[in-house]
Design an enzyme around this catalytic site. Structure first.
Site, PDB file in Angstrom:
ATOM      1  N   GLU A 121       0.840  -1.205   0.000  1.00 50.91           N
ATOM      2  CA  GLU A 121       0.000   0.000   0.000  1.00 50.91           C
ATOM      3  C   GLU A 121       0.860   1.234   0.000  1.00 50.91           C
ATOM      4  O   GLU A 121       2.037   1.170   0.349  1.00 50.91           O
ATOM      5  CB  GLU A 121      -0.831   0.059   1.295  1.00 50.91           C
ATOM      6  CG  GLU A 121      -1.677  -1.124   1.496  1.00 50.91           C
ATOM      7  CD  GLU A 121      -2.163  -1.265   2.922  1.00 50.91           C
ATOM      8  OE1 GLU A 121      -2.060  -0.309   3.701  1.00 50.91           O
ATOM      9  OE2 GLU A 121      -2.638  -2.355   3.223  1.00 50.91           O
ATOM     10  N   LYS A 123       1.981   4.732   1.650  1.00 49.42           N
ATOM     11  CA  LYS A 123       2.029   5.295   2.991  1.00 49.42           C
ATOM     12  C   LYS A 123       1.528   6.731   2.867  1.00 49.42           C
ATOM     13  O   LYS A 123       2.194   7.583   2.255  1.00 49.42           O
ATOM     14  CB  LYS A 123       3.452   5.248   3.539  1.00 49.42           C
ATOM     15  CG  LYS A 123       3.552   5.705   4.973  1.00 49.42           C
ATOM     16  CD  LYS A 123       4.916   5.381   5.534  1.00 49.42           C
ATOM     17  CE  LYS A 123       5.091   5.773   6.980  1.00 49.42           C
ATOM     18  NZ  LYS A 123       4.497   7.005   7.409  1.00 49.42           N
ATOM     19  N   ASP A 125       0.450  10.449   3.899  1.00 42.82           N
ATOM     20  CA  ASP A 125       1.066  11.397   4.824  1.00 42.82           C
ATOM     21  C   ASP A 125       0.026  12.387   5.331  1.00 42.82           C
ATOM     22  O   ASP A 125      -0.110  13.497   4.822  1.00 42.82           O
ATOM     23  CB  ASP A 125       2.203  12.129   4.103  1.00 42.82           C
ATOM     24  CG  ASP A 125       3.138  12.792   5.087  1.00 42.82           C
ATOM     25  OD1 ASP A 125       3.016  12.518   6.291  1.00 42.82           O
ATOM     26  OD2 ASP A 125       3.981  13.590   4.649  1.00 42.82           O
ATOM     27  N   TYR A 233      -6.890   2.056   6.079  1.00 40.84           N
ATOM     28  CA  TYR A 233      -5.941   1.004   5.689  1.00 40.84           C
ATOM     29  C   TYR A 233      -5.698  -0.061   6.746  1.00 40.84           C
ATOM     30  O   TYR A 233      -4.810  -0.885   6.582  1.00 40.84           O
ATOM     31  CB  TYR A 233      -4.610   1.624   5.281  1.00 40.84           C
ATOM     32  CG  TYR A 233      -4.085   2.667   6.251  1.00 40.84           C
ATOM     33  CD1 TYR A 233      -3.757   2.337   7.553  1.00 40.84           C
ATOM     34  CD2 TYR A 233      -3.940   3.984   5.846  1.00 40.84           C
ATOM     35  CE1 TYR A 233      -3.300   3.289   8.440  1.00 40.84           C
ATOM     36  CE2 TYR A 233      -3.467   4.952   6.731  1.00 40.84           C
ATOM     37  CZ  TYR A 233      -3.157   4.590   8.016  1.00 40.84           C
ATOM     38  OH  TYR A 233      -2.706   5.527   8.903  1.00 40.84           O
ATOM     39  N   LYS A 321      10.364   4.392   3.171  1.00 44.37           N
ATOM     40  CA  LYS A 321      10.060   5.815   2.992  1.00 44.37           C
ATOM     41  C   LYS A 321      10.800   6.403   1.809  1.00 44.37           C
ATOM     42  O   LYS A 321      11.986   6.116   1.601  1.00 44.37           O
ATOM     43  CB  LYS A 321      10.409   6.583   4.273  1.00 44.37           C
ATOM     44  CG  LYS A 321       9.418   6.252   5.400  1.00 44.37           C
ATOM     45  CD  LYS A 321       9.640   7.048   6.640  1.00 44.37           C
ATOM     46  CE  LYS A 321       9.049   8.426   6.543  1.00 44.37           C
ATOM     47  NZ  LYS A 321       9.076   9.132   7.837  1.00 44.37           N
ATOM     48  N   CYS A 415      21.505  46.322   8.834  1.00 45.18           N
ATOM     49  CA  CYS A 415      20.118  45.859   8.743  1.00 45.18           C
ATOM     50  C   CYS A 415      19.482  46.428   7.471  1.00 45.18           C
ATOM     51  O   CYS A 415      19.488  47.647   7.271  1.00 45.18           O
ATOM     52  CB  CYS A 415      19.333  46.316   9.972  1.00 45.18           C
ATOM     53  SG  CYS A 415      17.571  45.962   9.858  1.00 45.18           S
ATOM     54  N   CYS A 418      16.674  49.017   8.926  1.00 49.27           N
ATOM     55  CA  CYS A 418      16.909  50.245   9.690  1.00 49.27           C
ATOM     56  C   CYS A 418      18.357  50.737   9.588  1.00 49.27           C
ATOM     57  O   CYS A 418      18.692  51.789  10.134  1.00 49.27           O
ATOM     58  CB  CYS A 418      16.507  50.067  11.152  1.00 49.27           C
ATOM     59  SG  CYS A 418      17.586  48.962  12.059  1.00 49.27           S
ATOM     60  N   CYS A 433      20.003  42.039  13.834  1.00 51.97           N
ATOM     61  CA  CYS A 433      19.914  43.489  13.950  1.00 51.97           C
ATOM     62  C   CYS A 433      19.671  43.765  15.438  1.00 51.97           C
ATOM     63  O   CYS A 433      18.660  43.321  15.994  1.00 51.97           O
ATOM     64  CB  CYS A 433      18.740  44.016  13.120  1.00 51.97           C
ATOM     65  SG  CYS A 433      18.338  45.722  13.547  1.00 51.97           S
ATOM     66  N   CYS A 439      13.934  49.106  15.378  1.00 47.67           N
ATOM     67  CA  CYS A 439      13.957  48.598  13.990  1.00 47.67           C
ATOM     68  C   CYS A 439      12.514  48.320  13.564  1.00 47.67           C
ATOM     69  O   CYS A 439      11.842  47.446  14.132  1.00 47.67           O
ATOM     70  CB  CYS A 439      14.788  47.320  13.913  1.00 47.67           C
ATOM     71  SG  CYS A 439      14.731  46.536  12.295  1.00 47.67           S
TER      72      CYS A 439
HETATM   73  S1  IVH Z   1      -0.700   0.440   8.948  1.00 46.69           S
HETATM   74  C1  IVH Z   1      -0.407  -1.426  13.211  1.00 46.69           C
HETATM   75  N1  IVH Z   1      -0.800   1.469   6.564  1.00 46.69           N
HETATM   76  O1  IVH Z   1       2.059   5.784   9.104  1.00 46.69           O
HETATM   77  C2  IVH Z   1       0.027  -0.556  12.087  1.00 46.69           C
HETATM   78  N2  IVH Z   1      -0.141   2.897   8.347  1.00 46.69           N
HETATM   79  O2  IVH Z   1       4.644   5.963  10.401  1.00 46.69           O
HETATM   80  C3  IVH Z   1      -1.069   0.200  11.505  1.00 46.69           C
HETATM   81  N3  IVH Z   1       0.289   5.212   7.666  1.00 46.69           N
HETATM   82  O3  IVH Z   1       0.941   5.081  12.338  1.00 46.69           O
HETATM   83  C4  IVH Z   1      -0.631   1.162  10.511  1.00 46.69           C
HETATM   84  N4  IVH Z   1      -0.169   4.948   5.533  1.00 46.69           N
HETATM   85  O4  IVH Z   1      -0.533   6.604  10.780  1.00 46.69           O
HETATM   86  C5  IVH Z   1      -0.524   1.706   7.852  1.00 46.69           C
HETATM   87  N5  IVH Z   1      -0.994   2.229   4.382  1.00 46.69           N
HETATM   88  C6  IVH Z   1      -0.713   2.476   5.671  1.00 46.69           C
HETATM   89  C7  IVH Z   1      -0.323   3.756   6.136  1.00 46.69           C
HETATM   90  C8  IVH Z   1      -0.031   3.924   7.490  1.00 46.69           C
HETATM   91  C9  IVH Z   1       0.188   5.807   6.466  1.00 46.69           C
HETATM   92  C10 IVH Z   1       0.687   5.920   8.895  1.00 46.69           C
HETATM   93  C11 IVH Z   1       0.024   5.470  10.156  1.00 46.69           C
HETATM   94  C12 IVH Z   1       1.155   4.939  10.985  1.00 46.69           C
HETATM   95  C13 IVH Z   1       2.293   5.735  10.470  1.00 46.69           C
HETATM   96  C14 IVH Z   1       3.616   5.117  10.750  1.00 46.69           C
END
Ligand code: IVH
Length: 698
Positions: A121, A123, A125, A233, A321, A415, A418, A433, A439
């Site tokens: 999946e 990740k 943000d 997720y 990451k 500066c 001023c 400054c 200022c």
């Molecule tokens: S699984 C028990 N899946 O990233 C673990 N987390 O840095 C459950 N996050 O705490 C998390 N995308 O807030 C999972 N596809 C994904 C995610 C994900 C983002 C976040 C989540 C986690 C944090 C860890």
């Protein structure tokens, strides 16, 4: 003496302490303030270094190290009810290295004898969220909090498009949790930041912080307007018996109408994992929301249960990451900006370039040494990244692409505003400054800070401050409280309505609570969180002003630099005279006055002794007692009305209360006692602000 490599345990202990302090500080900036100052990458490097030292020196490891617990987004104060998560909300082990992903897969293959699959999946943000559905209806939404206890933001979550209030179809468990992320898509983020800049508010550093800040708004209508989205997720395996795998459970969740990503894949080999990572490392740039990696999960729920968890993360999943996105562009010129503290920051103006979802045209050059370290010239082609900060950072210069007419930047010696010669404090890389009191840029910066949303919450942009300053109407914060209608009406473009509103919001700011007032004063190094803590701890400006340097140092999280800065501030006559003027204007300078303004009388005439640990900090519990008309005392006596006992209360206090027949009250009983009024009053006070002017408060 134990020596590993070149380091002895004493040196390691020192480094561990420094790293822990740095990590905790950055946790706070990230999770609580929603205003990180370092990039995720730099943060992760600190964490890796700490984990490494703890591995080398197990005697330095400790269960409360930030390597073993997740950062906390819980807010100081009493905004939302706090609830315990049914299962702790954990984090994920993460890495920037493909080799470590290979090791994860190899280890999994060693441990698991049968064939198995991975669920891959993105990740996402954003801000973590845990939803509870009971009998098919959304009943609760908690933020991650500290992983154990979260803020109940259900009312806000109900306003986010795409999160069903009721499930469709059939076959969903009667009572289950599903977790995911609240995201702010790039277009919503750009719109929000534009609005904030127009209103003179600090823009959010990135969509994650904007999403997290939005979840904590008190005005849920405003949450609905912010264009947030959700992707889910994770369903804790205990809640979905009967499913073979995580992937299939999410498919089912999608069929119940829950928002689940369609970018998921099932696969079985490390090659597939690498392909997925490579694909999304570039393709994610086309996504309308922020992602910062890929999550690799072992799919079988049985295997997940077998592998289990460490204190902080599951053993059946790992995150890869992505390195921050980079872009190449050209430096056109350099501005030298003077901040409210007088620090001069060079900022590069660049040819606009698309980076991590938004167009960037300015990058911070940090300080003079930073420019020199790259031998940066105006006209150079540079590599930029977006870190945690709003403003991107230059990480390299392509010397081979330097044009013949490139020029060496000249750092100003005076500066730019001023004309005062700049100074450099010993051991500091920045030029300042020193003309703090005269200022104009510094004064205007402080005035703007004073009125800002998290301070006195008066809607006011830079242009207004310029006008008020240039006309000589305002030189220091107390001048705002002397402003007259006719003065405002004489400003260019100001009509009666705008002037009245401005004066009304200045008037309304007199109700702003002491913690915000303290932050508004702009004491160096005292950010919003520290101000809230000091306000709760000392209760009033007079008590804080009277604190000795040593007393300040005793306060948790206050180091020598901050203690010195606070101590010196209250010994500066110009500052104390200004505080007197602000007091005379009617601002809130103590928690008690504040309490009087908003309390219920539930604890009128009572003396309460607070002992043990609570969902809130002890200082917050004491503030709560005061807010409801009660007094707190440190020891139990015949005069004590009740002992408010959290977890592990002081045994002597309990014994004394029992001996004297003083009632011992649990946290739950106490909350019930003040319960309904508590929320009503807090919300009421917040609502006293003209919402149309402020568009909801954070
Ligand atoms: S699984 C028990 N899946 O990233 C673990 N987390 O840095 C459950 N996050 O705490 C998390 N995308 O807030 C999972 N596809 C994904 C995610 C994900 C983002 C976040 C989540 C986690 C944090 C860890």
């Amino acid at each position: 003496m134990l020596i590993i490599g070149k380091m002895d345990i004493k040196e390691a202990a020192k480094q561990v302490a420094v790293l822990r302090a740095q990590i905790e500080e950055n946790n706070r900036r990230y999770y609580v303030d929603n205003a990180p100052v370092i990039s995720d990458y730099d943060y992760d490097q600190l964490l890796y270094r700490l984990a490494d030292l703890e591995r080398q020196f197990p005697e330095l490891d400790s269960p409360d190290s930030p390597t073993h617990h997740v950062g906390s987004d819980l807010q100081a104060g009493l905004r939302f009810a706090r609830k315990e998560h049914k299962y702790p909300m954990l984090s994920l082990g993460n890495t920037y290295s493909i080799e470590e992903i290979e090791e994860f897969a190899a280890r999994a293959a060693r441990l698991i004898n049968t064939s198995f699959t991975y669920s891959l999946e993105l990740k996402f943000d954003g801000a973590g969220i845990s939803l509870t559905y009971r009998h098919g209806r959304l009943v609760q939404a908690l933020t991650r909090g500290d992983g154990v206890v979260g803020d109940d933001v259900t009312v806000n979550i109900r306003k986010i498009a795409g999160i069903p209030h009721s499930l469709k179809g059939s076959g969903y468990p009667d009572d289950f949790e599903i977790r995911g992320e609240i995201l702010m898509p790039f277009d919503s983020f750009d719109r929000l930041n534009q609005e904030r800049e127009d209103a003179g508010d600090e823009p959010f550093a990135n969509p994650r912080n904007a999403a997290s800040g939005s979840l904590k708004l008190l005005d849920s209508e405003e949450v609905g307007r912010r264009g947030l989205m959700c992707t889910l997720y994770h369903i804790p395996s205990q809640d979905i018996p009967g499913f073979e795998g995580h992937y299939q459970a999410l498919d089912a969740a999608a069929s119940w109408g829950l928002p689940v990503s369609d970018k998921r894949r099932l696969c079985s080999s490390i090659e597939d994992i690498k392909e997925y990572i490579n694909y999304w490392d570039s393709e994610r740039k086309r996504l309308p929301y922020a992602t910062d990696g890929v999550v690799i999960k072992i799919n079988s729920l049985d295997l997940q249960q077998e592998l289990g968890y460490t204190a902080k993360s599951p053993r059946w999943a790992v995150a890869y990451k992505f390195k921050a996105e980079e872009a190449l562009t050209r430096v056109l010129s350099i501005d030298y900006q003077v901040g409210r503290t007088g620090a001069v920051t060079p900022v590069a103006n660049m040819e606009p370039v698309f980076l991590s979802g938004t167009m960037v045209k300015r990058a911070t050059l940090v300080n003079e040494d930073f420019i020199r370290s790259f031998d940066l010239h105006i006209g150079d082609t540079v590599k930029v990244v977006k870190g945690g900060e709003i403003i991107p950072k230059i990480i390299g210069v392509d010397l081979s692409a330097r044009p013949a007419d490139a020029t060496l930047p000249v750092f100003p010696s005076v500066c730019p505003d001023c004309g005062t010669p700049l100074v450099k404090e010993e051991a500091q890389a920045r030029w300042y400054c020193p003309n703090a009191t005269a200022c104009p840029t510094q004064i205007k910066g402080r005035l703007l800070h004073f009125l800002s949303r998290k301070a006195m919450n008066v809607l006011c942009g830079e242009a207004t401050i310029d006008q008020l300053y240039d006309r000589g109407f305002v030189r220091r914060p107390s001048d705002f409280y002397q402003l007259q209608m006719r003065q405002l009406m004489s400003l260019e473009g100001w009509k009666e309505k705008a002037s009245t509103r401005f004066l009304e919001s200045i008037e309304a700011s007199k109700k702003v609570t002491f913690d915000h007032v303290l932050f508004a004063l702009g004491i160096r190094y005292v950010g919003q969180t520290t101000a809230a803590m000091l306000a709760a701890r000392f209760g009033s400006i007079d008590a804080l002003a009277a604190a000795t340097y040593e007393q300040l140092l005793e306060v948790e999280d206050i180091g020598a630099t901050m203690a010195r800065s606070i101590y010196d501030y209250f010994r500066n006559e110009a500052e104390t005279a200004e505080i007197e003027r602000l007091k005379a204007a009617g601002l809130q300078f103590s928690m008690k006055e504040q309490a009087a303004a908003k309390a219920s009388n539930a604890l009128e005439g009572m003396t309460v002794v607070v002992s043990g640990t609570f969902a809130l900090s002890r200082d917050e519990m004491k503030a709560l007692v005061a807010a409801h008309g009660g007094k707190t005392a440190s020891g139990v006596s015949g005069k004590t009305s009740f002992l408010l006992a959290g977890e592990k209360p002081g045994p002597e206090k309990v014994k004394k209360a029992e001996d004297l027949g003083v009632r011992i009250m649990s946290e739950a009983e106490f909350m019930a006692l003040i319960g309904p009024e508590k929320t009503e009053n807090v919300t009421k006070e917040e609502e006293d602000f003209p919402q149309d002017l402020f568009g909801g408060m954070i």
